[in-house]
Each structure stands twice: as structure tokens, then as C-alpha cells.
Write a protein that holds these residues in place. Structure first.
Motif, PDB file in Angstrom:
ATOM      1  N   ASN A  47       0.855  -1.184   0.000  1.00 39.77           N
ATOM      2  CA  ASN A  47       0.000   0.000   0.000  1.00 39.77           C
ATOM      3  C   ASN A  47       0.895   1.240   0.000  1.00 39.77           C
ATOM      4  O   ASN A  47       1.591   1.498   0.983  1.00 39.77           O
ATOM      5  CB  ASN A  47      -0.909  -0.007   1.231  1.00 39.77           C
ATOM      6  CG  ASN A  47      -1.951   1.091   1.183  1.00 39.77           C
ATOM      7  OD1 ASN A  47      -1.808   2.082   0.485  1.00 39.77           O
ATOM      8  ND2 ASN A  47      -3.011   0.921   1.951  1.00 39.77           N
ATOM      9  N   PRO A  48       0.871   2.018  -1.086  1.00 39.89           N
ATOM     10  CA  PRO A  48       1.742   3.188  -1.169  1.00 39.89           C
ATOM     11  C   PRO A  48       1.254   4.386  -0.356  1.00 39.89           C
ATOM     12  O   PRO A  48       1.946   5.386  -0.256  1.00 39.89           O
ATOM     13  CB  PRO A  48       1.749   3.510  -2.662  1.00 39.89           C
ATOM     14  CG  PRO A  48       0.413   3.023  -3.133  1.00 39.89           C
ATOM     15  CD  PRO A  48       0.134   1.784  -2.325  1.00 39.89           C
ATOM     16  N   ASP A  49       0.071   4.289   0.253  1.00 42.43           N
ATOM     17  CA  ASP A  49      -0.488   5.387   1.033  1.00 42.43           C
ATOM     18  C   ASP A  49      -0.010   5.272   2.482  1.00 42.43           C
ATOM     19  O   ASP A  49      -0.678   4.687   3.339  1.00 42.43           O
ATOM     20  CB  ASP A  49      -2.015   5.343   0.953  1.00 42.43           C
ATOM     21  CG  ASP A  49      -2.675   6.537   1.645  1.00 42.43           C
ATOM     22  OD1 ASP A  49      -1.968   7.502   2.009  1.00 42.43           O
ATOM     23  OD2 ASP A  49      -3.905   6.494   1.816  1.00 42.43           O
ATOM     24  N   VAL A  50       1.194   5.786   2.759  1.00 49.03           N
ATOM     25  CA  VAL A  50       1.772   5.729   4.097  1.00 49.03           C
ATOM     26  C   VAL A  50       2.039   7.138   4.615  1.00 49.03           C
ATOM     27  O   VAL A  50       2.346   8.035   3.846  1.00 49.03           O
ATOM     28  CB  VAL A  50       3.073   4.882   4.144  1.00 49.03           C
ATOM     29  CG1 VAL A  50       2.783   3.431   3.837  1.00 49.03           C
ATOM     30  CG2 VAL A  50       4.121   5.431   3.209  1.00 49.03           C
ATOM     31  N   VAL A  51       1.918   7.283   5.942  1.00 50.42           N
ATOM     32  CA  VAL A  51       2.090   8.568   6.607  1.00 50.42           C
ATOM     33  C   VAL A  51       3.026   8.375   7.788  1.00 50.42           C
ATOM     34  O   VAL A  51       2.873   7.436   8.563  1.00 50.42           O
ATOM     35  CB  VAL A  51       0.730   9.086   7.122  1.00 50.42           C
ATOM     36  CG1 VAL A  51       0.900  10.388   7.884  1.00 50.42           C
ATOM     37  CG2 VAL A  51      -0.254   9.254   5.996  1.00 50.42           C
ATOM     38  N   LEU A  52       4.001   9.248   7.915  1.00 52.87           N
ATOM     39  CA  LEU A  52       4.897   9.218   9.064  1.00 52.87           C
ATOM     40  C   LEU A  52       4.154   9.767  10.273  1.00 52.87           C
ATOM     41  O   LEU A  52       3.697  10.908  10.266  1.00 52.87           O
ATOM     42  CB  LEU A  52       6.149  10.056   8.786  1.00 52.87           C
ATOM     43  CG  LEU A  52       7.130  10.195   9.937  1.00 52.87           C
ATOM     44  CD1 LEU A  52       7.707   8.829  10.307  1.00 52.87           C
ATOM     45  CD2 LEU A  52       8.225  11.169   9.575  1.00 52.87           C
ATOM     46  N   LEU A  53       4.000   8.939  11.317  1.00 55.61           N
ATOM     47  CA  LEU A  53       3.321   9.368  12.536  1.00 55.61           C
ATOM     48  C   LEU A  53       4.292   9.861  13.595  1.00 55.61           C
ATOM     49  O   LEU A  53       3.932  10.675  14.431  1.00 55.61           O
ATOM     50  CB  LEU A  53       2.478   8.216  13.101  1.00 55.61           C
ATOM     51  CG  LEU A  53       1.379   7.682  12.187  1.00 55.61           C
ATOM     52  CD1 LEU A  53       0.678   6.500  12.837  1.00 55.61           C
ATOM     53  CD2 LEU A  53       0.394   8.784  11.820  1.00 55.61           C
ATOM     54  N   GLY A  54       5.532   9.370  13.558  1.00 52.13           N
ATOM     55  CA  GLY A  54       6.534   9.809  14.515  1.00 52.13           C
ATOM     56  C   GLY A  54       7.663   8.809  14.619  1.00 52.13           C
ATOM     57  O   GLY A  54       7.612   7.728  14.036  1.00 52.13           O
ATOM     58  N   SER A  55       8.695   9.183  15.370  1.00 52.22           N
ATOM     59  CA  SER A  55       9.831   8.284  15.555  1.00 52.22           C
ATOM     60  C   SER A  55      10.553   8.635  16.845  1.00 52.22           C
ATOM     61  O   SER A  55      10.440   9.755  17.350  1.00 52.22           O
ATOM     62  CB  SER A  55      10.799   8.379  14.374  1.00 52.22           C
ATOM     63  OG  SER A  55      11.390   9.655  14.305  1.00 52.22           O
ATOM     64  N   GLU A  56      11.283   7.646  17.347  1.00 57.40           N
ATOM     65  CA  GLU A  56      12.101   7.823  18.544  1.00 57.40           C
ATOM     66  C   GLU A  56      13.456   7.189  18.301  1.00 57.40           C
ATOM     67  O   GLU A  56      13.542   6.006  17.992  1.00 57.40           O
ATOM     68  CB  GLU A  56      11.430   7.168  19.748  1.00 57.40           C
ATOM     69  CG  GLU A  56      10.111   7.800  20.116  1.00 57.40           C
ATOM     70  CD  GLU A  56       9.401   7.063  21.222  1.00 57.40           C
ATOM     71  OE1 GLU A  56      10.050   6.274  21.944  1.00 57.40           O
ATOM     72  OE2 GLU A  56       8.189   7.271  21.362  1.00 57.40           O
ATOM     73  N   PHE A  57      14.507   7.981  18.449  1.00 56.72           N
ATOM     74  CA  PHE A  57      15.863   7.517  18.208  1.00 56.72           C
ATOM     75  C   PHE A  57      16.414   6.783  19.427  1.00 56.72           C
ATOM     76  O   PHE A  57      16.167   7.169  20.567  1.00 56.72           O
ATOM     77  CB  PHE A  57      16.777   8.700  17.890  1.00 56.72           C
ATOM     78  CG  PHE A  57      18.220   8.314  17.788  1.00 56.72           C
ATOM     79  CD1 PHE A  57      18.704   7.727  16.639  1.00 56.72           C
ATOM     80  CD2 PHE A  57      19.078   8.508  18.850  1.00 56.72           C
ATOM     81  CE1 PHE A  57      20.038   7.353  16.545  1.00 56.72           C
ATOM     82  CE2 PHE A  57      20.409   8.142  18.771  1.00 56.72           C
ATOM     83  CZ  PHE A  57      20.890   7.561  17.620  1.00 56.72           C
ATOM     84  N   SER A  58      17.151   5.714  19.166  1.00 57.13           N
ATOM     85  CA  SER A  58      17.991   5.093  20.189  1.00 57.13           C
ATOM     86  C   SER A  58      19.202   4.524  19.465  1.00 57.13           C
ATOM     87  O   SER A  58      19.160   4.300  18.264  1.00 57.13           O
ATOM     88  CB  SER A  58      17.247   4.001  20.959  1.00 57.13           C
ATOM     89  OG  SER A  58      17.291   2.785  20.289  1.00 57.13           O
ATOM     90  N   GLU A  59      20.278   4.296  20.196  1.00 56.68           N
ATOM     91  CA  GLU A  59      21.480   3.757  19.564  1.00 56.68           C
ATOM     92  C   GLU A  59      21.239   2.363  19.003  1.00 56.68           C
ATOM     93  O   GLU A  59      21.879   1.957  18.040  1.00 56.68           O
ATOM     94  CB  GLU A  59      22.636   3.753  20.556  1.00 56.68           C
ATOM     95  CG  GLU A  59      23.141   5.148  20.847  1.00 56.68           C
ATOM     96  CD  GLU A  59      24.364   5.148  21.736  1.00 56.68           C
ATOM     97  OE1 GLU A  59      25.101   4.151  21.763  1.00 56.68           O
ATOM     98  OE2 GLU A  59      24.587   6.174  22.396  1.00 56.68           O
ATOM     99  N   ALA A  60      20.306   1.629  19.602  1.00 57.35           N
ATOM    100  CA  ALA A  60      19.998   0.276  19.121  1.00 57.35           C
ATOM    101  C   ALA A  60      19.228   0.300  17.811  1.00 57.35           C
ATOM    102  O   ALA A  60      19.301  -0.650  17.035  1.00 57.35           O
ATOM    103  CB  ALA A  60      19.200  -0.476  20.173  1.00 57.35           C
ATOM    104  N   GLY A  61      18.499   1.353  17.539  1.00 56.22           N
ATOM    105  CA  GLY A  61      17.712   1.479  16.307  1.00 56.22           C
ATOM    106  C   GLY A  61      16.602   2.484  16.524  1.00 56.22           C
ATOM    107  O   GLY A  61      16.125   2.673  17.643  1.00 56.22           O
TER     108      GLY A  61
END
Length: 97
Positions: A47-61
């Protein structure tokens, strides 16, 4: 809010949502980690209809939250510094998709 119109097309900025990027600031464009998860969630869901909702950085990923489809069904993904991803899964209640 960012939308990926086509898997082969570049990301197009459709609207901006106050979402904290992995650097802790409001970003104008998705980070490489966010882009990797948008790409791979698109492939996993077909499905090409994707929206970025958020992210959280950590050194592990970097943990990235993605909305899929017109209802923005919640998905999650882990992105690594080498451009790979893992843990792509729906966060919606079973049967809700």
C-alpha cells in the motif's frame, strides 16, 4: 504528515504535522531512518499510502510509527544506521485492517 505516493517515486511532502524527529526537532523531511521504514512498510503492506506518525531515536535502532491507508492503520518499524529495517508489524487490533 508525509505521504509516500508511489514506491518508486520520491517522497512528496503533502502536509506538515508537529512530529518530533529523531533529532528532537520538527523536521521538514523524513530522516533516512524514517524514509527506510516508510519504504519498507509500503513494501510489506503493498500500500503506497503511508504517513509518518513519529519516531524515537535510540542507539539500538530508531523506532518509527507509520500510518497506512486512508484510515492510517498504525504500523511500527525499527530502522538501523546501515539503512536496514526490522520488526515491521501492524499495531492495529487483530482484524481491524
Amino acid at each position: 504528515m508525509y505521504r509516500l505516493a508511489f514506491l518508486a517515486a520520491p517522497l512528496a511532502l503533502m502536509a506538515c504535522e508537529d512530529s518530533m524527529s529523531e533529532s528532537g526537532s520538527t523536521a521538514a523531511m523524513p530522516t533516512p531512518a524514517e524514509q527506510a521504514c516508510l519504504r519498507d512498510v509500503t513494501a510489506a503492506t503493498a500500500n503506497p499510502d503511508v504517513v509518518l506518525l513519529g519516531s524515537e531515536f535510540s542507539e539500538a535502532g530508531t523506532s518509527v510509527r507509520v500510518g497506512v491507508g486512508p484510515e492510517q492503520a498504525p504500523w511500527q518499524c525499527i530502522a538501523y544506521s546501515d539503512g536496514t529495517t526490522d520488526g515491521i508489524m501492524s499495531m492495529a487490533a487483530e482484524g481491524a485492517l
